[in-house]
Design a protein around this motif. Structure first.
Motif, PDB file in Angstrom:
ATOM      1  N   THR A   1     -34.128  94.763  44.462  1.00  0.00           N
ATOM      2  CA  THR A   1     -33.718  95.835  43.548  1.00  0.00           C
ATOM      3  C   THR A   1     -32.412  95.468  42.850  1.00  0.00           C
ATOM      4  O   THR A   1     -32.268  95.671  41.641  1.00  0.00           O
ATOM      5  N   LEU A   2     -31.472  94.936  43.611  1.00  0.00           N
ATOM      6  CA  LEU A   2     -30.195  94.517  43.035  1.00  0.00           C
ATOM      7  C   LEU A   2     -30.408  93.410  42.009  1.00  0.00           C
ATOM      8  O   LEU A   2     -29.773  93.407  40.952  1.00  0.00           O
TER       9      LEU A   2
ATOM     10  N   HIS B   1     -32.990  92.848  40.096  1.00  0.00           N
ATOM     11  CA  HIS B   1     -33.530  93.395  38.847  1.00  0.00           C
ATOM     12  C   HIS B   1     -32.513  94.281  38.138  1.00  0.00           C
ATOM     13  O   HIS B   1     -32.351  94.211  36.922  1.00  0.00           O
ATOM     14  N   SER B   2     -31.820  95.113  38.901  1.00  0.00           N
ATOM     15  CA  SER B   2     -30.870  96.052  38.309  1.00  0.00           C
ATOM     16  C   SER B   2     -29.681  95.343  37.671  1.00  0.00           C
ATOM     17  O   SER B   2     -29.157  95.789  36.651  1.00  0.00           O
TER      18      SER B   2
ATOM     19  N   HIS C   1     -29.753  92.204  36.611  1.00  0.00           N
ATOM     20  CA  HIS C   1     -30.250  91.168  35.702  1.00  0.00           C
ATOM     21  C   HIS C   1     -29.752  89.782  36.108  1.00  0.00           C
ATOM     22  O   HIS C   1     -29.117  89.073  35.321  1.00  0.00           O
TER      23      HIS C   1
ATOM     24  N   GLU D   1     -21.413  97.919  38.274  1.00  0.00           N
ATOM     25  CA  GLU D   1     -22.537  97.842  37.341  1.00  0.00           C
ATOM     26  C   GLU D   1     -22.861  96.393  36.977  1.00  0.00           C
ATOM     27  O   GLU D   1     -23.733  96.151  36.159  1.00  0.00           O
TER      28      GLU D   1
ATOM     29  N   ASP E   1     -33.010 102.213  49.503  1.00  0.00           N
ATOM     30  CA  ASP E   1     -33.546 101.435  48.381  1.00  0.00           C
ATOM     31  C   ASP E   1     -34.853 102.032  47.872  1.00  0.00           C
ATOM     32  O   ASP E   1     -35.105 102.054  46.667  1.00  0.00           O
TER      33      ASP E   1
ATOM     34  N   SER F   1     -31.003 105.381  44.439  1.00  0.00           N
ATOM     35  CA  SER F   1     -30.439 104.247  43.716  1.00  0.00           C
ATOM     36  C   SER F   1     -29.695 103.339  44.701  1.00  0.00           C
ATOM     37  O   SER F   1     -29.181 103.794  45.717  1.00  0.00           O
ATOM     38  N   TRP F   2     -29.588 102.048  44.382  1.00  0.00           N
ATOM     39  CA  TRP F   2     -28.874 101.126  45.262  1.00  0.00           C
ATOM     40  C   TRP F   2     -27.406 101.514  45.423  1.00  0.00           C
ATOM     41  O   TRP F   2     -26.767 101.154  46.406  1.00  0.00           O
ATOM     42  N   HIS F   3     -26.859 102.249  44.498  1.00  0.00           N
ATOM     43  CA  HIS F   3     -25.461 102.690  44.607  1.00  0.00           C
ATOM     44  C   HIS F   3     -25.239 103.536  45.869  1.00  0.00           C
ATOM     45  O   HIS F   3     -24.147 103.545  46.423  1.00  0.00           O
TER      46      HIS F   3
END
Length: 179
Positions: A29-30, A32-33, A35, A90, A151, A155-157
């Motif tokens: 996930t990280l 992709h998020s 990039h 971010e 996850d 959100s991963w945050h």
């Protein structure tokens, strides 16, 4: 009050142990998020472990020199700051810096062991250190499960927002209850 001290250092150790492994299930996930590539996202683990390796020895020694309680409080404050930065991140470079800051807090364990050795009656030292050692393993496993759930559903945050209040509470309790 050895039981209060044990609860405080165990809470601090558990928060760190869970945080150390919670990002593992969220690596895809990280990636992709943020990039980035697989290699890029694995730096989150590499730098965390490297800073933990260095921080553990240095913070343990500084605790002997300047006071274990003081260093435990500051280590928890640094861990909280790194966790806040991670929650607000971010970009991959910012998240890597946050994980380096978090990793330094690996010094929580030698400080917790030393506090137990100094503050507990002799007959309770071995059991207390054993409990904290078990917390390291259990917390790491718990971090994998909790990280996967976060996850999947959030959100991963939230990997960082959820443990942050616990770390702040542990810092406040260490300041208040550990001599």
């Amino acid at each position: 009050h050895p039981n209060v001290i044990l609860a405080v250092v165990s809470l601090a150790a558990l928060a760190y142990a869970v945080l150390s492994s919670a990002v593992i299930p969220a690596l895809a996930t990280l990636q992709h998020s943020l990039h980035t590539t697989e290699t890029g996202v694995t730096w989150l683990l590499t730098w965390f472990l490297l800073s933990a390796s260095v921080g553990t020895a240095i913070i343990g020694k500084l605790g002997d020199m300047y006071g274990k309680q003081r260093l435990l409080v500051w280590t928890l404050v640094v861990l909280s700051a790194g966790t806040l930065l991670a929650a607000l991140s971010e970009s991959l470079p910012t998240l890597i810096v946050a994980r380096v800051i978090q990793g330094v807090a690996g010094g929580i364990f030698p400080l917790a062991f030393a506090i137990a050795r100094d503050e507990f009656p002799t007959d309770r030292v071995a059991g207390s250190i054993g409990l904290m050692s078990a917390i390291l393993g259990v917390g790491g496993g718990l971090g994998l499960v909790v990280g996967g759930l976060i996850d999947e559903h959030l959100s991963w945050h939230w990997l960082f927002w959820l443990p942050l209040p616990i770390m702040v509470a542990a810092a406040a309790c260490a300041w208040r209850y550990i001599p």
